[in-house]
Design a protein around this motif. Structure first.
Motif, PDB file in Angstrom:
ATOM      1  N   CYS A   1      18.110  -4.440  -1.131  1.00 40.72           N
ATOM      2  CA  CYS A   1      17.817  -3.164  -1.551  1.00 40.72           C
ATOM      3  C   CYS A   1      18.043  -2.118  -0.269  1.00 40.72           C
ATOM      4  CB  CYS A   1      16.498  -2.809  -2.056  1.00 40.72           C
ATOM      5  SG  CYS A   1      16.089  -3.540  -3.725  1.00 40.72           S
ATOM      6  N   ARG A   2      18.787  -0.928  -0.660  1.00 44.99           N
ATOM      7  CA  ARG A   2      19.161  -0.121   0.420  1.00 44.99           C
ATOM      8  C   ARG A   2      18.593   1.371   0.021  1.00 44.99           C
ATOM      9  NH1 ARG A   2      19.340  -4.329   2.522  1.00 44.99           N
ATOM     10  NH2 ARG A   2      20.961  -5.286   3.457  1.00 44.99           N
ATOM     11  N   THR A   3      18.768   1.514  -1.336  1.00 43.14           N
ATOM     12  CA  THR A   3      18.467   3.016  -1.880  1.00 43.14           C
ATOM     13  C   THR A   3      17.234   2.996  -3.029  1.00 43.14           C
ATOM     14  OG1 THR A   3      20.075   2.908  -3.589  1.00 43.14           O
ATOM     15  CG2 THR A   3      20.946   3.446  -1.613  1.00 43.14           C
ATOM     16  N   VAL A   4      16.782   4.224  -3.486  1.00 44.16           N
ATOM     17  CA  VAL A   4      15.764   4.268  -4.187  1.00 44.16           C
ATOM     18  C   VAL A   4      16.306   3.728  -5.703  1.00 44.16           C
ATOM     19  CG1 VAL A   4      14.421   5.962  -5.547  1.00 44.16           C
ATOM     20  CG2 VAL A   4      14.801   6.355  -3.238  1.00 44.16           C
ATOM     21  N   ALA A   5      17.486   3.917  -5.745  1.00 45.38           N
ATOM     22  CA  ALA A   5      18.207   3.418  -7.175  1.00 45.38           C
ATOM     23  C   ALA A   5      18.243   1.914  -7.220  1.00 45.38           C
ATOM     24  CB  ALA A   5      19.634   3.997  -7.180  1.00 45.38           C
ATOM     25  N   ASP A   6      18.432   1.314  -5.749  1.00 45.55           N
ATOM     26  CA  ASP A   6      18.406  -0.290  -5.591  1.00 45.55           C
ATOM     27  C   ASP A   6      17.043  -0.551  -5.979  1.00 45.55           C
ATOM     28  OD1 ASP A   6      21.057  -0.235  -5.021  1.00 45.55           O
ATOM     29  OD2 ASP A   6      20.777  -0.434  -2.906  1.00 45.55           O
ATOM     30  N   ARG A   7      16.021   0.160  -5.559  1.00 45.55           N
ATOM     31  CA  ARG A   7      14.693  -0.534  -5.738  1.00 45.55           C
ATOM     32  C   ARG A   7      14.195  -0.079  -7.350  1.00 45.55           C
ATOM     33  NH1 ARG A   7      11.654  -3.848  -3.070  1.00 45.55           N
ATOM     34  NH2 ARG A   7      12.930  -2.920  -1.238  1.00 45.55           N
ATOM     35  N   LYS A   8      14.797   0.831  -7.932  1.00 41.25           N
ATOM     36  CA  LYS A   8      14.461   0.972  -9.390  1.00 41.25           C
ATOM     37  C   LYS A   8      15.008  -0.198 -10.167  1.00 41.25           C
ATOM     38  CE  LYS A   8      14.708   4.321 -13.342  1.00 41.25           C
ATOM     39  NZ  LYS A   8      15.182   5.304 -13.677  1.00 41.25           N
ATOM     40  N   THR A   9      16.248  -0.645  -9.795  1.00 45.68           N
ATOM     41  CA  THR A   9      16.926  -1.558 -10.533  1.00 45.68           C
ATOM     42  C   THR A   9      16.221  -2.962 -10.368  1.00 45.68           C
ATOM     43  OG1 THR A   9      19.236  -0.986 -10.131  1.00 45.68           O
ATOM     44  CG2 THR A   9      19.104  -2.998 -10.380  1.00 45.68           C
ATOM     45  N   LEU A  10      15.665  -3.185  -9.163  1.00 48.34           N
ATOM     46  CA  LEU A  10      14.972  -4.402  -8.654  1.00 48.34           C
ATOM     47  C   LEU A  10      13.448  -4.523  -9.610  1.00 48.34           C
ATOM     48  CD1 LEU A  10      14.283  -6.938  -7.157  1.00 48.34           C
ATOM     49  CD2 LEU A  10      13.362  -5.555  -5.308  1.00 48.34           C
ATOM     50  N   GLN A  11      13.134  -3.397  -9.752  1.00 57.38           N
ATOM     51  CA  GLN A  11      11.425  -3.036 -10.487  1.00 57.38           C
ATOM     52  C   GLN A  11      11.559  -3.551 -11.894  1.00 57.38           C
ATOM     53  OE1 GLN A  11       8.680  -3.233  -9.415  1.00 57.38           O
ATOM     54  NE2 GLN A  11       8.845  -3.048  -7.176  1.00 57.38           N
ATOM     55  N   THR A  12      12.781  -2.873 -12.349  1.00 54.29           N
ATOM     56  CA  THR A  12      12.881  -2.622 -13.772  1.00 54.29           C
ATOM     57  C   THR A  12      14.081  -3.837 -14.478  1.00 54.29           C
ATOM     58  OG1 THR A  12      14.495  -0.814 -13.630  1.00 54.29           O
ATOM     59  CG2 THR A  12      12.100  -0.412 -13.487  1.00 54.29           C
ATOM     60  N   ALA A  13      14.755  -4.121 -13.993  1.00 53.73           N
ATOM     61  CA  ALA A  13      16.009  -4.801 -14.595  1.00 53.73           C
ATOM     62  C   ALA A  13      16.553  -6.082 -13.973  1.00 53.73           C
ATOM     63  CB  ALA A  13      16.910  -3.888 -14.814  1.00 53.73           C
ATOM     64  N   SER A  14      15.819  -7.037 -13.254  1.00 53.95           N
ATOM     65  CA  SER A  14      16.154  -7.826 -12.568  1.00 53.95           C
ATOM     66  C   SER A  14      15.472  -9.382 -12.872  1.00 53.95           C
ATOM     67  CB  SER A  14      16.072  -7.504 -10.929  1.00 53.95           C
ATOM     68  OG  SER A  14      16.818  -6.463 -10.598  1.00 53.95           O
ATOM     69  N   ILE A  15      14.068  -9.121 -12.779  1.00 53.54           N
ATOM     70  CA  ILE A  15      13.157 -10.125 -12.869  1.00 53.54           C
ATOM     71  C   ILE A  15      12.712 -10.584 -14.096  1.00 53.54           C
ATOM     72  CG2 ILE A  15      11.364 -11.640 -11.831  1.00 53.54           C
ATOM     73  CD1 ILE A  15      13.655 -11.482  -9.934  1.00 53.54           C
ATOM     74  N   PHE A  16      12.947 -11.743 -14.852  1.00 53.57           N
ATOM     75  CA  PHE A  16      12.578 -12.121 -16.158  1.00 53.57           C
ATOM     76  C   PHE A  16      11.919 -13.433 -16.281  1.00 53.57           C
ATOM     77  CE2 PHE A  16      15.471  -8.712 -16.414  1.00 53.57           C
ATOM     78  CZ  PHE A  16      14.919  -7.735 -17.257  1.00 53.57           C
ATOM     79  N   GLY A  17      10.662 -13.666 -16.837  1.00 58.55           N
ATOM     80  CA  GLY A  17      10.248 -15.104 -17.017  1.00 58.55           C
ATOM     81  C   GLY A  17       9.719 -15.394 -18.411  1.00 58.55           C
ATOM     82  N   GLY A  18       9.294 -16.517 -18.512  1.00 59.45           N
ATOM     83  CA  GLY A  18       8.416 -16.984 -19.828  1.00 59.45           C
ATOM     84  C   GLY A  18       7.502 -18.115 -19.442  1.00 59.45           C
ATOM     85  N   GLU A  19       6.243 -17.804 -19.992  1.00 59.49           N
ATOM     86  CA  GLU A  19       5.315 -19.107 -19.684  1.00 59.49           C
ATOM     87  C   GLU A  19       4.341 -18.869 -20.792  1.00 59.49           C
ATOM     88  OE1 GLU A  19       3.107 -22.171 -19.049  1.00 59.49           O
ATOM     89  OE2 GLU A  19       4.889 -21.604 -17.807  1.00 59.49           O
ATOM     90  N   VAL A  20       3.922 -19.972 -21.280  1.00 58.38           N
ATOM     91  CA  VAL A  20       3.381 -20.079 -22.666  1.00 58.38           C
ATOM     92  C   VAL A  20       1.727 -20.411 -22.408  1.00 58.38           C
ATOM     93  CG1 VAL A  20       3.397 -22.424 -23.215  1.00 58.38           C
ATOM     94  CG2 VAL A  20       3.218 -20.877 -25.115  1.00 58.38           C
ATOM     95  N   LYS A  21       1.469 -20.999 -21.273  1.00 60.68           N
ATOM     96  CA  LYS A  21      -0.121 -21.236 -20.898  1.00 60.68           C
ATOM     97  C   LYS A  21      -0.649 -20.123 -20.144  1.00 60.68           C
ATOM     98  CE  LYS A  21       0.667 -26.271 -21.160  1.00 60.68           C
ATOM     99  NZ  LYS A  21       0.471 -27.599 -20.572  1.00 60.68           N
ATOM    100  N   SER A  22      -1.855 -19.829 -20.440  1.00 63.25           N
ATOM    101  CA  SER A  22      -2.601 -18.759 -20.004  1.00 63.25           C
ATOM    102  C   SER A  22      -2.698 -18.816 -18.385  1.00 63.25           C
ATOM    103  CB  SER A  22      -3.682 -18.362 -20.836  1.00 63.25           C
ATOM    104  OG  SER A  22      -4.620 -19.764 -20.649  1.00 63.25           O
ATOM    105  N   LEU A  23      -3.199 -19.937 -18.007  1.00 63.96           N
ATOM    106  CA  LEU A  23      -3.524 -19.864 -16.473  1.00 63.96           C
ATOM    107  C   LEU A  23      -2.223 -19.494 -15.436  1.00 63.96           C
ATOM    108  CD1 LEU A  23      -5.492 -19.573 -14.462  1.00 63.96           C
ATOM    109  CD2 LEU A  23      -5.836 -22.356 -14.341  1.00 63.96           C
TER     110      LEU A  23
END
Length: 522
Positions: free
Chosen positions: A243-265
């Motif tokens: 990340c170098r800019t505010v736009a980079d940080r927004k991309t990282l925060q909103t459109a980069s990392i996704f996961g899935g986990e069915v168990k609660s803990l």
């Protein structure tokens, strides 16, 4: 010099790390007093949700102060009187049966008033973002959807809350140290989970897989079975460095990392870990990642990078199996996830994956062979890293493998790399675990590949065996290293016999020469 009568012995000053460690140990000790919490694994969820709520409140305090300074509006994710500061921060506050009712019941008398409203957990589960996007309210609601308060004594719970309240998530030093304590909690939960067949990925393996897959800012990263979030936090750190800019940080925060986990803990631990690392609203799906039909997966569901260690040896219900082609249905969860991963990668060379698989996946026939043939014929399976015994200790000694493929296929050559054990080890163990530095030779080889005593390649399509009707009957990826010192053991029997005969004849010739020399007169 002797201490003067009536003076107190001076106590050594505790470091921040020692103080926090003492807090966690004291909290555990208090929870042991609760007859409803019989094992460490039962006590840990209580400690985790209490820490989670304290952390959220501290984080929102910081954001609220920033909004005041900047003159921008701030809307907290948790409203009064459910914020930590409202009901938990007062050491003499709600306790005993009243505290248990407030936490557990659907309806309860609210702290500091005589009004009745939703209980704490009921309120937290009801939080949803009123808009179209996902924010922290959704994170909280999903985190508490299956978590229950296992503490039976409200007095014990109050003692634990008072202890955790002494941790200040507003301090950068305490945040760093808490991160290390958090890792300790993870290890303990992983050890207990391993007894029920859940294997968590060692951090050096995670770091290696992220390193060679090299996600780039602007790409989407997914772990569909993320457990406590090891791959996601490592990928987040990897992308943060770009990340170098505010736009980079927004991309990282909103459109980069996704996961899935069915168990609660593990879900809550993954959320907390990502929040600790700076991801403001982690996007983790709390449902079964296999619940969608493969044929329904479209371009909007595809991602650039998948990093995962799908569950070993699990079994899925019939409704889930119906989401897969009839000739590729099986009970082995790893094989089902592998099919889903292949379909969720972006097409035309824009998608790549790194997946942990057990040895059984490599040599399995039947459905396993058909899935591997599909992988070779329609994707580029370019690398298999073979790990030795004990990497996943203490959960299992079964050797695991790291497979790397992308959508630039079909497969041509498959490179195999055999990760060696250190010279003084017979296998890795819990106390003598794999270190990231041991991957350095493989990292050096990765960019400039050539055959060595540890690396070799085979033509992918040669591994697919078909019957007279053209159906796949075998696709064996469990290949021995032909360049290893013990490679002779794996040659065809006839070749091995010929080699032994030649070797024996040479020995007899040498003995005959020695005998002739001894018979000569001195």
């Amino acid at each position: 010099m002797a201490r003067q009568p009536g003076t107190k012995k001076k106590q050594p000053t505790q470091t921040t790390a020692q103080r926090l460690d003492s807090i966690i140990k004291s909290a555990r000790k208090h929870m042991r007093k609760d007859r409803g919490l019989n094992t460490d694994l039962e006590r840990l969820p209580t400690l985790v949700w209490v820490m989670f709520l304290k952390f959220l409140d501290d984080k929102e305090r910081i954001e609220e102060e920033k909004s005041v300074l900047s003159g921008t509006p701030f809307k907290p994710a948790i409203a009064r009187p459910y914020r930590w500061r409202d009901w938990a921060a007062k050491s003499e506050g709600i306790t005993g049966p009243d505290l248990i009712r407030f936490v557990n019941d659907e309806k309860a008398v609210l702290p500091g008033s005589e009004e009745e409203g939703p209980g704490l957990f009921a309120y937290l589960r009801s939080l949803r973002n009123g808009g179209s996007g996902k924010d922290r309210r959704d994170v909280i609601a999903n985190a508490f959807r299956s978590i229950s308060n296992r503490a039976e004594s409200g007095y014990v719970l109050r003692d634990v809350i008072n202890l955790i309240d002494d941790i200040h998530f507003t301090s950068s030093e305490e945040m760093q140290i808490l991160g290390r304590l958090y890792e300790t909690l993870l290890r303990e939960i992983r050890d207990a989970a391993g007894q029920s067949g859940e294997f968590y990925t060692p951090r050096p393996v995670v770091r290696f897989m992220v390193n060679v897959t090299d996600p780039r800012l602007g790409e989407t990263v997914l772990d569909p079975a993320c457990g406590t979030g090891g791959f996601l936090t490592e990928a987040f750190e990897h992308l943060s460095a770009q990340c170098r800019t505010v736009a980079d940080r927004k991309t990282l925060q909103t459109a980069s990392i996704f996961g899935g986990e069915v168990k609660s803990l593990p879900y809550m631990l993954a959320e907390m870990g990502l929040l600790l690392h700076g991801l403001e609203a982690p996007q983790i799906d709390p449902e079964n990642g296999l619940r969608h039909r493969l044929t329904d997966i479209g371009e909007k569901d595809r991602v650039n990078v998948i990093l995962t260690n799908p569950p070993f040896g699990g079994e899925e219900e019939k409704g889930i199996l119906n989401n897969f082609p009839e000739d590729k249905r099986c009970q082995e969860t790893t094989l089902l996830f592998l099919q889903m991963i292949m379909r969720r990668l972006k097409k035309a060379g824009k998608g790549r994956a790194a997946v942990v698989v057990p040895n059984g996946t490599l040599f399995g026939d039947g459905v396993a062979a058909r899935i591997k043939a599909d992988l070779i014929e329609n994707y580029n399976l370019h690398t298999v890293v073979r790990l030795p015994e004990g990497v996943f200790a203490p959960y299992t000694d079964i050797p695991a493998n790291l497979i790397f493929f992308d959508t630039s296929g079909p497969t041509k050559d498959i490179w195999f790399y055999e990760h060696p054990l250190p010279p003084d080890r017979r296998k890795y163990t819990k106390t003598n675990a794999l270190a990231f530095e041991e991957f350095e030779p493989c990292l050096s080889w990765w960019a400039n590949r050539e055959e060595t005593e540890r690396a070799w390649k085979v033509h992918g399509h040669d591994l697919i065996q078909r019957d007279a009707e053209g159906k796949v009957v075998s696709c064996n990826l469990d290949l021995k290293n032909p360049n290893a010192a013990d490679a002779l053991d794996h040659r065809p029997p006839a070749e091995l016999v010929d080699s032994l005969i030649t070797h024996e004849r040479r020995i007899l010739d040498i003995l005959a020469e020695i005998k002739a020399t001894l018979a000569e007169p001195v």
